[in-house]
Design an enzyme around this catalytic site. Structure first.
Site: not given
Ligand code: GLY
Length: 315
Positions: A184, A212, A214, A236
């Site tokens: 990221t 999805r 995050g 992460g």
């Molecule tokens: N940290 C980025 C994600 O899990 O989408």
């Protein structure tokens, strides 16, 4: 407030084991990119630019660099498509903008900034976010702009039946094709007036389910900024950061325990590990301009300039 008329900035390009950076040349290339983004941030902040402007511009540069998992170079979902999330937050006003599940926008963080500045909302998703982008004349880039040969190869490898597997895989035992999918990008800054800002942008996790979302666009999970405490950007496995609301937890540790950024970072990473065996890390600048970072993965690509000092980069 101490340490005024100076500035601090931190940048990260993801947490993982970076087995995909096979040669020294790849590693040097990543570090050079982080260094050049930091120097760009230094120019803005030194000349009196705001923390908010700085995190937007610097995150855009990271999104433009295909070596990182955000904007061009984003990982692919299970359908072989790029779906991106981003957020930006101003510590002076607690105003924020975020977008999730968006496609074909080169700089999701810039769209998030327009959500912050021009809408009554904080988070726009998928078709609604695309319509908002259209209204504000964001150019639609072709799919080919986002795809890199490396991401296609990683996607092939991560498909069911190949090794790599789902996000439930243990970070410490995953084979190559595993942890690098956690990347990221993010930037936190404190300007010469003492204001803080944070931004996070991502393609998410390789081979993620269609739809999805995050932690990156979720305030308090993957991003947070409050002038009274700190600015944070996380990287992460997003599910771990959402379950612990880690960015806001770090802010609360500073607020309610009266700790500085370094001590809060230590407590925060212990909390992430203890509660959910969290996989990832974060960068943090506290309200005095002090820089701190922590991660549970083998590495995190990151760098910083603390209180106008030297530029430091680590991988
Ligand atoms: N940290 C980025 C994600 O899990 O989408």
């Amino acid at each position: 407030m101490d340490n005024l008329d100076t500035y601090s900035i931190m940048v990260h390009g993801g947490a993982g084991d970076f087995g995909n950076l096979k040669s020294d040349k790849d590693r040097v290339r990543c570090l050079e990119s982080i260094r050049s983004v930091l120097e760009h941030g230094r120019c803005i902040l030194q000349s009196g630019g705001s923390a908010l402007e700085t995190v937007e511009q610097c995150t855009s540069l990271l999104e433009d660099d295909p070596v990182f998992n955000a904007g061009a170079g984003s990982v692919l979902n299970e359908a072989g498509k790029v779906e991106m999330d981003a957020a930006i937050m101003c510590g002076a006003t607690l105003k924020a903008g975020a977008v999730a599940g968006i496609t074909n926008i080169a700089n999701p963080v810039q769209l998030a900034r327009v959500v912050l500045a021009e809408s009554d909302h904080v988070l726009l998703i998928s078709a609604g976010a695309q319509r908002f982008a259209d209204r504000w004349n964001f150019e639609l880039m072709p799919d080919s702009y986002f795809l890199t040969p490396q991401r296609l190869a990683e996607w092939e490898q991560a498909r069911p039946g190949q090794h790599g597997g789902s996000i439930g895989v243990d970070a410490e035992t995953s084979a190559s094709g595993g942890e690098e999918k956690y990347g990221t990008v993010g930037v936190v800054a404190r300007d010469r007036l003492g204001s803080l800002a944070a931004a996070t942008s991502t393609g998410g996790i390789a081979n993620k389910s269609f739809g999805r979302v995050g932690d990156s666009p979720i305030l308090g999970a993957g991003v947070y900024a409050d002038n009274e405490t700190c600015a944070v950007s996380c990287s992460g496995v997003g599910e771990d950061f959402m379950r612990t609301v880690l960015a806001k937890t770090l802010s609360d540790i500073i607020q309610f325990k009266a700790l500085d950024g370094l001590a809060a970072a230590r407590e925060g990473i212990d909390y992430l590990l203890r509660k959910v065996k969290g996989r990832g890390g974060f960068i943090l600048i506290d309200n005095q301009g002090r820089c701190a970072s922590a991660f549970t993965t083998k590495k995190m690509i990151h760098g910083w300039i603390e209180l106008g000092g030297e530029t430091v980069c680590q991988l």
